[in-house]
Enzyme design. Structure first.
Site, PDB file in Angstrom:
ATOM      1  N   HIS A 181       1.009  -1.076  -0.041  1.00  0.00           N
ATOM      2  CA  HIS A 181       0.070   0.075   0.001  1.00  0.00           C
ATOM      3  C   HIS A 181       0.765   1.013   0.014  1.00  0.00           C
ATOM      4  CE1 HIS A 181      -3.409   2.658   2.143  1.00  0.00           C
ATOM      5  NE2 HIS A 181      -2.130   3.188   2.276  1.00  0.00           N
ATOM      6  N   ASP A 332     -10.578  -3.589  -3.501  1.00  0.00           N
ATOM      7  CA  ASP A 332     -10.171  -2.999  -2.002  1.00  0.00           C
ATOM      8  C   ASP A 332     -11.493  -2.824  -1.294  1.00  0.00           C
ATOM      9  OD1 ASP A 332      -9.014  -1.995   0.094  1.00  0.00           O
ATOM     10  OD2 ASP A 332      -8.318  -0.072  -0.919  1.00  0.00           O
TER      11      ASP A 332
END
Ligand SMILES: [Zn+2]
Length: 458
Positions: A181, A332
């Protein structure tokens, strides 16, 4: 049991280079044959797939199932039910649970829970660092032994480059990809939306594109230095795509993924539906027809991490998907309770649900918009994630697990809150007219969700 004959659909299997009208015979949970005029052995049911697409079961490699520890938001049963509704036969869950998935015991717990409660296959990722605290490496060898398919500190980003280098070296030794991330904390600080015109107008603290791009560049350099396979999660910025494109040309073992919200919406949406539909959302508004979905400004269902960016960034992500720089599509899926989201924009948690809308939004923005062929889109949901994570999935070859998605790319429908299987309802897309929808989701030869059965049940 677990046998089925799918007849007359357009079979699109990029891994096997198949794109033609054919039947698919499933016997005992495995693909037995793909071909013309197959006949069902006695006792095997037939599913008419005429006019539909039959593809290898879709894989979403970026899902938050919230179990253990945050089951008010979602759990394995509800998260995998949402996946099945969306056409997904496999999900890969992120380790930022409570406690974090940073040890073999928690991996075993999730495998066990998924076996008991899961509607679709659940693959597990392990944390890079203990407690996802970014300070000390998790036992990567032990996690691999327990069956994780990758390591990531998703939700957080390792700031210490030296530690990230060691993580890459260990991951390479164990044949695991490192997923990241990408967020530089010193640049992003407490930014809540994309830093630009709209953050200034709305008086919200900015999360600059450079905060992502710096870490993408770092990851490229470390992938090159260590030879580890590094994967950049949920890319949102134009600069990230350019960096990735250049690095891939040089043969660096780096890859990236994109989520529909980043290539559908822009930061203008945080200023409310009027501002969005009148400018960046013009093209999409046409398809919505007369009644445009409405939302107020500062709607926290438009707050995610990384944030919605500018129209130029959105275009760059679409271009990256079209030219193959970004090989993987995912959601996500990040469920949060209403009470958590129903606060001021600054205080709301980042993230939205996505499993039930990602196929439609991807079809709309990529295939119906003529940027990508249907086969290339399916590859980004099947063989490409399977290859990255070394999953024995993503193809309809004889002997493979019979994970199959049947979908109608042209079906127009409205996404309604009450139809969602997720425990949470933090989606910005409620009320949207969408195009493309799963018709049946088949896991190991068993129909785990179908439009038809649902209608029967209703
Ligand atoms: Zn993330």
């Amino acid at each position: 049991m677990n046998s089925l004959l799918l007849t007359g659909g357009r079979v699109v299997d990029p891994a096997s280079h198949i794109d033609s009208v054919a039947d698919v015979l499933i016997l005992g949970g495995k693909i037995s044959a793909v071909g013309k005029n197959l006949s069902a052995p006695a006792g095997v049911e037939t599913f008419d797939a005429k006019g539909k697409i039959v593809s290898p079961g879709l894989i979403d490699l970026h899902v938050h199932l919230r179990e253990p520890g945050q089951t008010a938001k979602e759990n394995i049963a509800t998260g995998t039910a949402a996946a099945a509704r969306g056409g997904f036969t496999s999900v890969v869950c992120m380790p930022n649970t409570s406690p974090a998935i940073d040890n073999a015991g928690t991996v075993a717990l999730i495998h066990e829970r998924a076996k008991a409660e899961g509607v679709v296959n659940v693959f597990v990722t392990g944390a890079i660092t203990r407690g996802i605290a970014g300070e000390e490496l998790a036992p990567i060898g032990g996690l691999k032994k327990a069956g994780v398919v990758a390591i990531t500190d998703d939700g957080h980003c390792m700031q210490n480059n030296e530690l990230m280098r060691r993580a890459c070296e260990y991951a390479k030794m164990f044949g695991l990809p490192v997923m990241d991330h990408c967020q530089d904390y010193s640049l992003v600080t407490d930014g809540v939306m994309h830093e630009g015109y709209w953050s200034t107008v709305l008086g919200l603290r900015g999360w600059p594109s450079a905060g992502e791009e710096v870490i993408v560049a770092r990851n490229i350099l470390l992938a090159e230095l260590t030879g580890a396979r590094v994967h950049c999660q949920h890319l949102s910025a134009a600069g990230s795509v350019a960096l990735l494109r250049e690095a891939k040309k040089r043969g660096v073992p780096i890859s990236g993924e994109a989520c529909p919200h980043h290539f559908t919406l822009t930061d203008a949406a945080v200023a409310g539906s009027g501002k969005f539909w009148n400018a960046d959302g013009k093209g999409l508004a046409k398809f919505q027809g007369g009644e445009l979905p409405e939302w107020p400004k500062y709607d926290t269902n438009f707050k995610m991490n990384p944030p919605l960016r500018s129209a130029r960034d959105r275009e760059a992500i679409l271009e990256g998907l079209a030219d193959g720089t970004i090989e993987i599509l995912c959601s996500d899926h990040a469920p949060h309770c209403d009470y958590e989201k129903e606060v001021e924009f600054d205080y709301a948690p980042f993230g939205i649900t996505g499993l039930e809308t990602e196929l439609a939004l991807s079809l709309m923005q990529l295939v119906h918009a003529k940027r990508l062929s249907l086969a290339d889109l399916i590859a980004k949901f099947t063989v490409n994630p399977a290859r990255l994570l070394n999953l024995n999935k993503g193809a309809l070859s004889a002997g493979a697990d019979a994970d199959v998605t049947v979908f109608d790319p042209d079906c127009e429908w409205i996404f309604r809150r009450e139809d969602s299987a997720s425990k949470s309802s933090n989606s910005p897309f409620f009320g949207w007219k969408l195009k493309g929808r799963a018709v049946a989701t088949i896991v190991g030869g068993k129909i785990v969700w179908s439009e038809k059965n649902e209608l029967v049940a209703a």
